[in-house]
Each structure stands twice: as structure tokens, then as C-alpha cells.
Design a protein around this motif. Structure first.
Motif, PDB file in Angstrom:
ATOM      1  N   LYS A  11       0.586  -1.686   0.006  1.00  0.00           N
ATOM      2  CA  LYS A  11       0.429  -0.205  -0.112  1.00  0.00           C
ATOM      3  C   LYS A  11       1.032   0.971  -0.145  1.00  0.00           C
ATOM      4  O   LYS A  11       0.511   2.179  -0.856  1.00  0.00           O
ATOM      5  CB  LYS A  11      -0.716   0.443   0.998  1.00  0.00           C
ATOM      6  N   GLU A  12       1.830   1.017   0.556  1.00  0.00           N
ATOM      7  CA  GLU A  12       2.785   2.574   0.848  1.00  0.00           C
ATOM      8  C   GLU A  12       3.089   2.520  -0.123  1.00  0.00           C
ATOM      9  O   GLU A  12       3.417   3.636  -1.068  1.00  0.00           O
ATOM     10  CB  GLU A  12       3.972   2.110   2.023  1.00  0.00           C
ATOM     11  N   ILE A  13       3.630   1.691  -1.463  1.00  0.00           N
ATOM     12  CA  ILE A  13       4.246   2.058  -1.708  1.00  0.00           C
ATOM     13  C   ILE A  13       3.631   1.824  -3.755  1.00  0.00           C
ATOM     14  O   ILE A  13       3.854   2.758  -5.019  1.00  0.00           O
ATOM     15  CB  ILE A  13       5.802   0.817  -2.675  1.00  0.00           C
ATOM     16  N   ARG A  14       1.919   1.672  -3.971  1.00  0.00           N
ATOM     17  CA  ARG A  14       1.706   1.200  -4.922  1.00  0.00           C
ATOM     18  C   ARG A  14       0.822   2.060  -4.614  1.00  0.00           C
ATOM     19  O   ARG A  14      -0.483   3.028  -5.593  1.00  0.00           O
ATOM     20  CB  ARG A  14       1.185   0.196  -4.863  1.00  0.00           C
ATOM     21  N   GLY A  15      -0.036   2.717  -3.069  1.00  0.00           N
ATOM     22  CA  GLY A  15      -0.607   3.838  -3.260  1.00  0.00           C
ATOM     23  C   GLY A  15      -1.961   2.745  -2.809  1.00  0.00           C
ATOM     24  O   GLY A  15      -2.464   1.874  -3.116  1.00  0.00           O
TER      25      GLY A  15
END
Ligand code: 2AM
Ligand code: CA
Length: 261
Positions: A257-261
Motif C-alpha cells: 500500500k505504501e509503495i503502490r498507493g
């Protein structure tokens, strides 16, 4: 699960695996499916023919979805999902990391999964409600509790050269958060090894139904968890996969989630 299905699936996977192994160092004709990174050899088709032939003889009413020939509908409502050679790129280079995967789906649910690794002579079998075995020994996922202490695996999509969504940012992020990230080139084996407690987590952005049908049942039947990238139910028709021992699942999803949003 009637034991006939189990017996025929195991026999077909083992025969195909042994055929692949016996031909590993033969000369290969490599062809390309759409992109220069999506390889296929004549052995993919030969292994698939062997498996589909045996299943068709034993269960002529069932449908088939196989990597090389695609889908053929059946009358029974059941469908065999087959990857005759997972790890084709390894195979084409003579690297002995590949496997055969056979799964039986009924009413949209995988009930039986068989994976055979002919190089280690390892047979994995999962039946819904009955657990997962490796050479008849019952398997359980690992008990690793943190991402920091986890051994992960991943792989990259065939269109890695063209697409921005190519898993490289995710790979970088996990590489500095986990103990290590491996990329051995067989989704089927990652899932089986996760069920065996050898790997703690695995993710991949785009796979085929044949890559994950058997292995995902192996993980859930060994006490682990398999979802899509958002933590929702896996879509077998277009799989994006996060698989884990369960204990690190939330941590894997949080990094994605942090990387892909
Ligand atoms: P294959 O060897 O049968 O081609 C590599 O990361 C693993 O994922 C392999 O198991 C490979 O299967 C599979 N794979 C990679 N990209 C894929 C894609 N876009 N669709 C389906 N399977 C893919
Ligand atoms: Ca495959």
C-alpha cells in the motif's frame, strides 16, 4: 474428494515432471509468446499433452484450462487447471528449478491441488479440508512473526520492459525490509515452498490461473493466507497474489500500500 481424481492427477503430474527432467539437457527450440521475455519450448506442449490426455481419458466430462492450449469447456461443471511447466525460462536455460501444477476446480472453488518437482522428487498434494502433504508428510507454514526476519520471494511480469507497473519498486522496498527476497522463476514452487514453511511470504503482480490454482490451496490448507494485493479474495481469473504464513500478511499488505498507493 474421490481418490480416483487424486490418483490420476498425481500420476499425470509425476509422468509429466519425469518427462521434463529427462529432456532437460536436450537441445531446445525456444519460441516467444508476445514478448521477448515470455518463452515457450516444445516441452511445454509435450508435458501438457501428456497431462490433458490422461485427465481426458479418466474424466471426459470435465473442462480443462491449460497454459498452452487455453480453455475447453466440459459438461460436468468441473475444470482442471494445468501448468505443464512452470519455470519455462529456467527450463530453457537448463536450470533445474521448475514444476508441474494440476488443480481441480468445482463450482468456482479449487478442491484439489497437485504440484510435482521432478528435480527434488517432491510431490505436494492439497485437498480442501484435509491439509497439504509433501511426499505424504503433513505440512504447516512457518511461524516467522516479523517482516524483518522473513524470507520472501517474488517474480516479474512478462511485459517488464514496457510497463511502469513492473514490480521493481516493490522489489526494492521489500529487499530492505525483509531478511532477503528471492526470485527463482517458478510461481508454482514459491507457493509450494511457502506451504512447506521454507518461505514466509510471496507476492507477484500478474499471474495466470494455472500458476496459482494448486499452490493457493496448498497454502491455505497448510495454515497460511492468500489474498490479492489489497487483502481481498484472490481472483483466480486474473491473479495478483500476496501469500504468507498469515503472521506477516498485514505487514506485506502495508508495504504494498505504501509503495503502490
Ligand atoms: P511460466 O514459467 O509458466 O511462464 C515468474 O515470475 C513466474 O511467474 C513463472 O511462474 C511464470 O510462469 C509466471 N509469470 C510471469 N509473468 C506472468 C504473466 N504476466 N502471466 C502469467 N504468468 C506469469
Ligand atoms: Ca506458469
Amino acid at each position: 474428494m474421490a481418490s480416483l481424481e487424486r490418483r490420476v492427477a498425481i500420476g499425470a503430474a509425476q509422468a509429466a515432471g519425469r518427462l521434463l527432467r529427462s529432456e532437460l539437457h536436450g537441445s531446445r527450440r525456444i519460441a516467444y509468446k508476445g514478448t521477448p521475455t515470455n518463452l515457450v519450448t516444445e516441452m511445454d506442449a509435450r508435458a501438457e499433452e501428456l497431462i490433458v490426455g490422461r485427465l481426458g481419458d479418466a474424466f471426459p466430462e470435465d473442462g480443462v484450462l491449460a497454459e498452452e492450449r487455453g480453455a475447453a469447456a466440459g459438461r460436468s461443471g468441473r475444470r482442471w487447471i494445468i501448468d505443464p511447466l512452470d519455470g519455462t525460462t529456467n527450463y530453457a536455460h537448463g536450470v533445474p528449478i521448475f514444476a508441474v501444477s494440476v488443480a481441480l476446480e468445482a463450482a468456482g472453488r479449487v478442491d484439489l491441488g497437485v504440484v510435482f518437482d521432478p528435480n527434488l522428487d517432491e510431490l505436494y498434494v492439497a485437498e480442501r479440508g484435509c491439509g497439504t502433504t509433501l511426499n505424504d508428510r503433513r505440512l504447516a507454514v512457518s511461524s516467522t512473526a516479523t517482516l524483518d526476519a522473513s524470507l520472501l520471494a517474488t517474480g516479474f511480469p512478462y511485459d517488464i520492459r514496457e510497463t511502469a507497473d513492473n514490480n521493481l519498486r516493490e522489489y526494492a522496498a521489500f529487499s530492505v525490509r525483509a531478511r532477503a527476497v528471492r526470485r527463482m522463476g517458478s510461481a508454482v514452487l514459491y507457493l509450494a515452498w511457502l506451504a512447506a514453511g521454507r518461505l514466509d511470504g510471496y507476492w507477484e503482480l500478474r499471474l495466470g490461473p494455472w500458476d496459482v490454482a494448486a499452490g493457493s490451496l496448498m497454502i491455505t490448507e497448510a495454515g497460511g493466507q492468500v489474498t490479492d494485493l489489497a487483502g481481498d479474495a484472490l481472483d483466480l481469473d486474473a491473479p495478483a497474489v500476496v501469500a504468507s504464513n498469515g503472521r506477516i500478511h498485514a505487514a506485506l499488505l502495508a508495504v504494498l500500500k505504501e509503495i503502490r498507493g
